[in-house]
Design a protein around this motif. Structure first.
Motif, PDB file in Angstrom:
ATOM      1  N   ILE A  17       0.851  -1.199   0.000  1.00 27.71           N
ATOM      2  CA  ILE A  17       0.000   0.000   0.000  1.00 27.71           C
ATOM      3  C   ILE A  17       0.885   1.246   0.000  1.00 27.71           C
ATOM      4  O   ILE A  17       0.678   2.176  -0.774  1.00 27.71           O
ATOM      5  CB  ILE A  17      -0.946   0.017   1.227  1.00 27.71           C
ATOM      6  CG1 ILE A  17      -1.869  -1.210   1.221  1.00 27.71           C
ATOM      7  CG2 ILE A  17      -1.718   1.323   1.310  1.00 27.71           C
ATOM      8  CD1 ILE A  17      -2.902  -1.229   0.130  1.00 27.71           C
ATOM      9  N   VAL A  18       1.898   1.265   0.883  1.00 33.12           N
ATOM     10  CA  VAL A  18       2.821   2.407   0.961  1.00 33.12           C
ATOM     11  C   VAL A  18       3.572   2.555  -0.363  1.00 33.12           C
ATOM     12  O   VAL A  18       3.673   3.655  -0.914  1.00 33.12           O
ATOM     13  CB  VAL A  18       3.811   2.240   2.131  1.00 33.12           C
ATOM     14  CG1 VAL A  18       4.806   3.397   2.165  1.00 33.12           C
ATOM     15  CG2 VAL A  18       3.067   2.151   3.459  1.00 33.12           C
ATOM     16  N   ALA A  19       4.075   1.464  -0.902  1.00 34.28           N
ATOM     17  CA  ALA A  19       4.842   1.508  -2.152  1.00 34.28           C
ATOM     18  C   ALA A  19       3.980   1.989  -3.321  1.00 34.28           C
ATOM     19  O   ALA A  19       4.398   2.863  -4.094  1.00 34.28           O
ATOM     20  CB  ALA A  19       5.437   0.134  -2.461  1.00 34.28           C
ATOM     21  N   GLY A  20       2.794   1.457  -3.451  1.00 33.71           N
ATOM     22  CA  GLY A  20       1.925   1.824  -4.569  1.00 33.71           C
ATOM     23  C   GLY A  20       1.492   3.271  -4.521  1.00 33.71           C
ATOM     24  O   GLY A  20       1.514   3.978  -5.534  1.00 33.71           O
ATOM     25  N   ARG A  21       1.117   3.737  -3.340  1.00 33.42           N
ATOM     26  CA  ARG A  21       0.679   5.134  -3.205  1.00 33.42           C
ATOM     27  C   ARG A  21       1.851   6.085  -3.440  1.00 33.42           C
ATOM     28  O   ARG A  21       1.710   7.116  -4.091  1.00 33.42           O
ATOM     29  CB  ARG A  21       0.066   5.346  -1.822  1.00 33.42           C
ATOM     30  CG  ARG A  21      -0.495   6.708  -1.609  1.00 33.42           C
ATOM     31  CD  ARG A  21      -1.737   6.905  -2.455  1.00 33.42           C
ATOM     32  NE  ARG A  21      -2.295   8.199  -2.126  1.00 33.42           N
ATOM     33  CZ  ARG A  21      -3.050   8.891  -2.949  1.00 33.42           C
ATOM     34  NH1 ARG A  21      -3.362   8.407  -4.111  1.00 33.42           N
ATOM     35  NH2 ARG A  21      -3.509  10.057  -2.600  1.00 33.42           N
ATOM     36  N   THR A  22       3.024   5.741  -2.919  1.00 34.05           N
ATOM     37  CA  THR A  22       4.200   6.583  -3.111  1.00 34.05           C
ATOM     38  C   THR A  22       4.565   6.647  -4.592  1.00 34.05           C
ATOM     39  O   THR A  22       4.837   7.722  -5.125  1.00 34.05           O
ATOM     40  CB  THR A  22       5.390   6.053  -2.284  1.00 34.05           C
ATOM     41  OG1 THR A  22       5.013   6.046  -0.905  1.00 34.05           O
ATOM     42  CG2 THR A  22       6.614   6.926  -2.455  1.00 34.05           C
ATOM     43  N   LEU A  23       4.548   5.522  -5.260  1.00 35.95           N
ATOM     44  CA  LEU A  23       4.858   5.491  -6.690  1.00 35.95           C
ATOM     45  C   LEU A  23       3.882   6.360  -7.474  1.00 35.95           C
ATOM     46  O   LEU A  23       4.280   7.116  -8.360  1.00 35.95           O
ATOM     47  CB  LEU A  23       4.835   4.058  -7.216  1.00 35.95           C
ATOM     48  CG  LEU A  23       5.165   3.867  -8.692  1.00 35.95           C
ATOM     49  CD1 LEU A  23       6.574   4.365  -9.003  1.00 35.95           C
ATOM     50  CD2 LEU A  23       5.021   2.408  -9.076  1.00 35.95           C
ATOM     51  N   SER A  24       2.601   6.294  -7.133  1.00 35.03           N
ATOM     52  CA  SER A  24       1.600   7.067  -7.877  1.00 35.03           C
ATOM     53  C   SER A  24       1.734   8.565  -7.647  1.00 35.03           C
ATOM     54  O   SER A  24       1.388   9.356  -8.521  1.00 35.03           O
ATOM     55  CB  SER A  24       0.186   6.602  -7.520  1.00 35.03           C
ATOM     56  OG  SER A  24      -0.165   7.011  -6.217  1.00 35.03           O
ATOM     57  N   LEU A  25       2.238   8.976  -6.489  1.00 34.73           N
ATOM     58  CA  LEU A  25       2.383  10.400  -6.191  1.00 34.73           C
ATOM     59  C   LEU A  25       3.771  10.952  -6.486  1.00 34.73           C
ATOM     60  O   LEU A  25       3.960  12.161  -6.523  1.00 34.73           O
ATOM     61  CB  LEU A  25       2.084  10.656  -4.702  1.00 34.73           C
ATOM     62  CG  LEU A  25       0.660  10.456  -4.242  1.00 34.73           C
ATOM     63  CD1 LEU A  25       0.572  10.597  -2.724  1.00 34.73           C
ATOM     64  CD2 LEU A  25      -0.263  11.456  -4.918  1.00 34.73           C
TER      65      LEU A  25
END
Length: 121
Positions: free
Chosen positions: A53-61
């Motif tokens: 969740i942290v990785a995916g959200r960080t990548l998207s932002l």
């Protein structure tokens, strides 16, 4: 002469103002995520936001606009993010050229139902 300079300044602000505001709004590095059994697990009585969740959200932002940040093709976090204010974690991203970049992540605030965290570019 002064009126021409003033006109140029006012024109520049009128044109660049919305672009700068959009950049600020879209380039946010802070996220609030709900704490539930889909996004987190409990360990020793504390919620831990799942690493994906942290990785995916960080990548998207991380790279929301071409002129903000570096484009990343992949992001991973070694562990989940413990939902305790001040908790830190370093995730790892991959640039388009294959080079790696460390992305520091920090918990800013926690409530009973959510965790607010941010990352550094």
């Amino acid at each position: 002469m002064r009126s021409k300079i003033l006109g140029v300044v006012v024109g520049a602000v009128a044109v660049l103002g919305p672009v700068l505001l959009l950049t600020h709004e879209v380039s946010a590095t802070q996220s609030t995520t709900g704490l539930d059994h889909y996004s987190a697990v409990t360990i020793d009585g504390h919620w831990v936001l799942k690493s994906n969740i942290v990785a995916g959200r960080t990548l998207s932002l991380y790279h929301p606009l071409p002129w903000v940040g570096t484009s990343l093709t992949d992001m991973s976090c070694p562990t989940g993010l413990k939902a305790v204010a001040g908790t830190r974690l370093t995730c790892h991203g991959t640039r388009g050229d294959g080079s790696l970049v460390d992305v520091p992540v920090k918990v800013v605030a926690v409530t009973d139902s959510s965790v607010t965290w941010k990352f550094d570019r």
